[in-house]
Write a protein that holds these residues in place. Structure first.
Motif: not given
Length: 461
Positions: A101, A124, A126, A168, A170-171, A174, A195-196, A199
């Motif tokens: 994380d 984050s 959503t 996901d 976010t995943h 990254d 914030d996704v 990003r």
């Protein structure tokens, strides 16, 4: 050590050891091997291994600092789990970690042996309305990243297969950021965007910028490849031609001669137009049989081109007293002639680049016109060359012959320049009044181009 204990499970506002990293940013869900050699870092790993194997990985602001303090590391990093730890014979430790994380350092605790901090997890949020938008943006980022992988040979294509199984956003963001070739500051900035949606938007900009750069690199590589293929093809064909000529017994010293001529063309200091012409003729010569008549004509033409003194010249002496002394030594009397010559030399000394530096000496045979020319050359330290025009009745003697004739030669002026070896000799045109005219032309008219100051700078042979 601090009195506060590290919790067995990862919670918000937890205390854990900190491992500063050089030249690398670790993202959540990222598995990466690290080599650790600093004492404080090894101590932090030992403490993490003895508790819950959780450690905060933060990037250093300056990779050259060996002992970073709390001001020299970023405040946002990644809470990671130590998967494997191996001690190497040289004292360093190889550790395999997995990001879990994002976390922010709330404050550092007082420790002497290693860095320890209280951290706060970054979540984050959503909303349900954003899920559809995030899904579209994630698909857009994935499509752009596919193009990026195709152009960037450093990223294995298997990465795209692993991305297909990630739902996901976010995943996904990254993972893509971890595989991109970005500077450390850019990677850290992506990590700090909580914030996704923001990003993903930032990643779109980054990938588009990288795609532009990669497209330019691809075009440049293609251009260089084409040039190399053309050069290799020409080299291969030339080698084939040499082999064929050798089999036919036509090739003796020609290759060495061509290389020697090419070297002379580079070194002789020709004008741009002359060098272009000489290079064109040399390329023609390479393709010809050395024993052909045309090759002989071309070779002679190039020999004359490289034989002309394009930049070599004598250093002119401008001492009027020495010039007057030499004129007096060589000739008795001729006071008006000597006075006129000294005046002329004085004007040349004042005017750096005089226009049309030509003198006309008139007189019956035997009064010393030719010897006066030699004296002027000796007085000014110029080389002396004489061209007799008595009985010349062909203008080709002045302008040169056409190259279509076997044994064609340049004009007498270029021949004498090549013979004397400098571009600024004292050139004596002797017996100019004895030139004749017949059906082959009028050489006196050709001399007008040589002697007229307005025309002779552009005189062509």
């Amino acid at each position: 050590m601090s009195e506060e204990q590290i919790p067995d499970q990862l919670t918000d506002d937890a205390v854990m050891p900190v491992l500063p990293l050089r030249d690398v940013v670790v993202y959540p869900h990222m598995v990466i091997p690290l080599f650790v050699g600093r004492e404080k870092s090894i101590k932090a790993l030992d403490v993490a291994m003895s508790s819950n194997k959780q450690i905060l990985l933060v990037a250093q602001k300056n990779a050259e600092v060996d002992e970073p303090d709390t001001e020299q590391v970023h405040t946002i990093g990644t809470v990671s789990t130590i998967l494997q730890l191996l001690k190497l014979p040289d004292g360093t430790i190889k550790v395999l970690v997995e990001g879990v994380d994002r976390a922010r350092v709330v404050h550092y605790l007082e420790e002497e042996d290693f860095l320890r901090a209280r951290v706060s997890l970054l979540e984050s949020d959503t909303s349900a309305e954003d899920e559809r938008e995030l899904e579209v943006m994630a698909r857009s980022v994935t499509n752009l990243f596919e193009q990026y992988v195709k152009l960037n040979k450093k990223i294995p294509p298997e990465v795209l297969t692993s991305l297909a199984g990630i739902d996901d956003p976010t995943h996904l963001a990254d993972t893509i950021a971890a595989h991109m070739s970005l500077k450390l500051d850019e990677k850290q900035y992506v990590l700090e965007i909580g914030d996704v949606r923001k990003r993903l938007e930032h990643l779109v900009k980054l990938i588009e910028g990288e795609l532009d750069v990669l497209q330019i690199e691809k075009r440049l590589r293609g251009r260089v490849k084409q040039q190399m293929e053309k050069s290799q093809r020409e080299y291969y064909l030339n080698e084939q031609m040499k082999a064929i000529q050798k089999e036919l017994g036509e090739l003796e010293e020609a290759p060495n001669e061509v290389d020697e001529l090419a070297d002379k063309i580079e070194k002789v200091g020709m004008s741009k137009e002359a060098k272009k012409k000489a290079t064109t003729e040399l390329n023609k010569l390479k393709m010809m049989s050395p024993m052909s008549a045309e090759a002989t004509v071309v070779r002679n033409y190039i020999d004359w081109l490289v034989g002309v003194p394009w930049k070599k010249k004598s250093k002119v002496r401008k001492d009027l007293a020495a010039a007057e002394r030499i004129l007096e030594e060589d000739h008795y009397g001729l006071h008006k002639v000597k006075e006129r010559i000294i005046e002329y030399l004085a004007v040349q000394q004042r005017v750096r680049k005089p226009k049309g530096p030509i003198l006309c000496l008139v007189g019956p045979p035997g009064v010393g016109k030719t010897s006066i020319g030699k004296s002027i050359a000796r007085a000014t330290c110029r080389k002396f060359t004489r061209m007799s025009l008595g009985g010349v009745h062909d203008e080709a003697e002045i302008r040169g012959h056409r190259r279509t004739y076997i044994g064609s030669l340049p004009g007498k002026i270029v021949q004498n320049l090549s013979k004397v070896g400098v571009r600024n000799p004292l050139f004596l045109l002797d017996e100019i009044d004895k030139m004749a005219m017949d059906f082959r032309g009028d050489p006196a008219s050709a001399m007008l181009e040589v002697l007229d100051p307005e025309q002779n700078p552009a005189c062509n042979d």
